[in-house]
Design an enzyme around this catalytic site. Structure first.
Site, mmCIF file in Angstrom:
data_model
loop_
_atom_site.group_PDB
_atom_site.id
_atom_site.type_symbol
_atom_site.label_atom_id
_atom_site.label_comp_id
_atom_site.label_asym_id
_atom_site.label_seq_id
_atom_site.Cartn_x
_atom_site.Cartn_y
_atom_site.Cartn_z
ATOM 1 N N MET A 187 0.828 -1.208 0.000
ATOM 2 C CA MET A 187 0.000 0.000 0.000
ATOM 3 C C MET A 187 0.869 1.267 0.000
ATOM 4 O O MET A 187 2.032 1.226 0.358
ATOM 5 C CB MET A 187 -0.910 0.018 1.234
ATOM 6 C CG MET A 187 -1.932 -1.087 1.286
ATOM 7 S SD MET A 187 -2.986 -1.001 2.764
ATOM 8 C CE MET A 187 -4.044 0.404 2.377
ATOM 9 N N HIS A 188 0.247 2.380 -0.395
ATOM 10 C CA HIS A 188 0.765 3.738 -0.202
ATOM 11 C C HIS A 188 1.903 4.141 -1.138
ATOM 12 O O HIS A 188 2.128 5.335 -1.343
ATOM 13 C CB HIS A 188 1.245 3.963 1.241
ATOM 14 C CG HIS A 188 0.375 3.409 2.303
ATOM 15 N ND1 HIS A 188 -0.971 3.701 2.395
ATOM 16 C CD2 HIS A 188 0.648 2.578 3.340
ATOM 17 C CE1 HIS A 188 -1.476 3.073 3.452
ATOM 18 N NE2 HIS A 188 -0.517 2.379 4.027
ATOM 19 N N ASP A 242 -2.535 -5.012 0.002
ATOM 20 C CA ASP A 242 -2.026 -6.275 0.545
ATOM 21 C C ASP A 242 -2.767 -6.749 1.797
ATOM 22 O O ASP A 242 -3.141 -7.928 1.894
ATOM 23 C CB ASP A 242 -0.518 -6.199 0.801
ATOM 24 C CG ASP A 242 -0.089 -5.007 1.646
ATOM 25 O OD1 ASP A 242 -0.944 -4.245 2.133
ATOM 26 O OD2 ASP A 242 1.141 -4.825 1.815
#
Length: 492
Positions: A81-82, A241
């Protein structure tokens, strides 16, 4: 025979699994990745290295599917992520991806929070505080420090969306990953136009949001030819995830809980509610399941605490460590360990916190200290459970995953500390299994939660011992007071 691929683009590697419609794993493939640290606290990767790894995995799994007389019908990807990927007008990568674990953007976080009216208002707007790991402050950092690159940005993407783009030529994302950018309203489940306007970020740089089981497109003909895939192979949206890992073990509705005990630790609990923790102690994101969100607590050094101690001070293997720790009584003969080796996220959000052994006497052995590490990590997980209970989140079906779930000692501790039965899934393939569920869901038009429940099986159960639960409640209070008494000392 239709077969399906679930991919997971992680930080240290890419994993791919090949499954049939019943969720049986027929083949797996892995490729390692390299992370760059150009400066202290920075973390970057070349997005094209993800693509090269994915191509090798898909070629491998395509060959395996043909050997079985099958055909890959759909592919879906999960990812870290991110992390930020910047693309220009020609679809070219402009710079290395800035990863989720990169800490360079703390000033941008403070500035953005101030512009948006303070943290309380930020939580109302996007459901999460603006933290250095998230995507938004990375964009602001590039604008401030690399204006030439910023001026060329046509689209920003997240890792798994970049892989989908390379497979199909389509630039899209889905709700679970979009919700980790802090440019997305988790309550309304859409890009937050107010945040973008206030921070002067054009909405045009953000991809279209589709459902996690929505179709991104078909594999491009030239890619299909290179990888031995059919041109009608579908690429499905996929997911973040943690959300995919939860989907993979049927943590899909209120009452279900995932405890992921890996290098870091997470506690993820789905909800039908639309409001975040008003104190911002646990994250609030969209799930891969329609109209569902989840609360998630994160601790930074879970099994890493044990790995660190073993590397520095122990020669025994993990089996022996578990056997010896099991012989030590509850409470570690008076030792308390704070597992904050590199700061902590939930519940403290304190980058200055550090690890502490407290209460050592000449009576103690090394195994008392090791058990204290096990208990300290479990106390950190319990912190998240206590916050979720305070938020009145249902906590019933607790399922444990990750490397630490192999430890019978940790399973027993977590059952005792939470007072809940702990379920060990029969299949523990992480986010790639959830991505495979989305591949089947998207190609067949089925709800991913339904498929997830059909595929899920329990391997074993661990039940709490009431007497131990009562002891751990008292010890947890001491654990919390110890941090509180040291908080200012950590800062100094």
């Amino acid at each position: 025979m239709n077969l399906y691929v679930g991919l997971d683009v992680g930080t240290t590697g890419v994993k791919g699994i090949l499954v049939n419609e019943k969720g049986e794993i027929l083949a797996t493939a892995n490729e390692r990745l390299t992370m760059f640290t150009p400066q202290p606290a920075w973390a970057e990767q070349d997005p094209l290295s993800w693509w090269e790894a994915v191509k090798k995995i898909l070629k491998n799994l395509s060959d395996r599917s043909k050997e079985m007389g099958g055909k890959i019908r759909a592919i879906s990807t999960s990812g870290q992520m991110h992390s930020l990927v910047a693309i220009d007008d020609n679809g070219k990568v402009l710079r290395n991806a800035i990863l989720w674990c990169d800490q360079r953007t703390y000033k941008e976080c403070e500035e953005a929070t101030q512009i948006l009216g303070g943290e309380e208002n930020v939580l109302k707007l996007v459901g999460n505080p603006i933290l250095p790991g998230f995507t938004l402050p990375k964009i602001l950092w590039i604008r401030k420090h690399e204006p030439e690159i910023y001026g060329k940005i046509s689209k920003i993407m997240l890792p798994k969306d970049f892989i989908n783009y390379m497979l199909t030529g389509e630039m899209k994302t889905e709700h679970s990953d979009a919700s980790g950018t802090v440019m997305y309203s988790v309550s309304k489940m859409e890009w937050n136009k107010d945040v973008l306007k206030e921070l002067n970020i054009p909405e045009s740089v953000l991809p279209e949001i589709i459902p996690s089981n929505g179709v991104v497109g078909n594999v491009k003909p030239e890619v299909a030819s290179d990888l031995g895939l059919s041109e009608d192979t579908l690429v499905i949206g996929g997911g973040a995830d943690n959300a995919c890992a939860a989907l993979g073990i049927a943590v899909v509705e209120p009452g279900d809980v995932m405890v992921s005990l890996g290098t870091s630790g997470t506690v993820l609990a789905p909800t039908k509610g639309d409001q975040p923790d008003p104190k911002g102690r646990v994250h609030f994101f969209a799930h891969t399941v329609p109209e569902t969100r989840y609360h998630m607590g994160v601790m930074l050094s879970a099994t890493y605490s044990l790995e660190w101690f073993k590397e520095k001070f122990l020669s025994e293997d993990y089996e022996t460590i578990n056997e010896e720790v099991d012989k030590v009584p509850v409470g570690s003969n008076g030792i308390i360990f704070l597992p904050y080796l590199n700061g902590e996220r939930t519940p403290h959000r304190d980058p200055f916190a550090r690890g502490v052994f407290f209460g050592i006497s000449s009576y103690n052995t090394k195994w008392d200290m090791v058990r204290a590490i096990f208990e300290g990590v479990a106390f950190g997980i319990k912190d998240s459970f206590d916050i979720l209970r305070e938020l009145k989140v249902d906590l019933n079906n607790v399922r444990i995953t990750g490397g630490g779930s192999k430890s019978r000692v940790w399973n027993k501790m977590l059952a005792d500390m939470t007072g809940l039965r702990i379920q060990k899934p029969a299949v523990d393939e992480g986010a790639s299994y959830g991505a495979a569920i989305l591949a089947v869901s998207g190609s067949m038009g089925e709800n991913p939660a339904k498929i997830s429940k059909e595929w899920f099986r329990v391997k074993s159960y661990t039940d709490p011992v009431v007497e131990n639960t009562e002891i751990y409640e008292k010890l947890h209070e001491k654990f919390k007071k110890l941090y509180a008494s040291l908080k200012e000392m950590f800062r100094s």
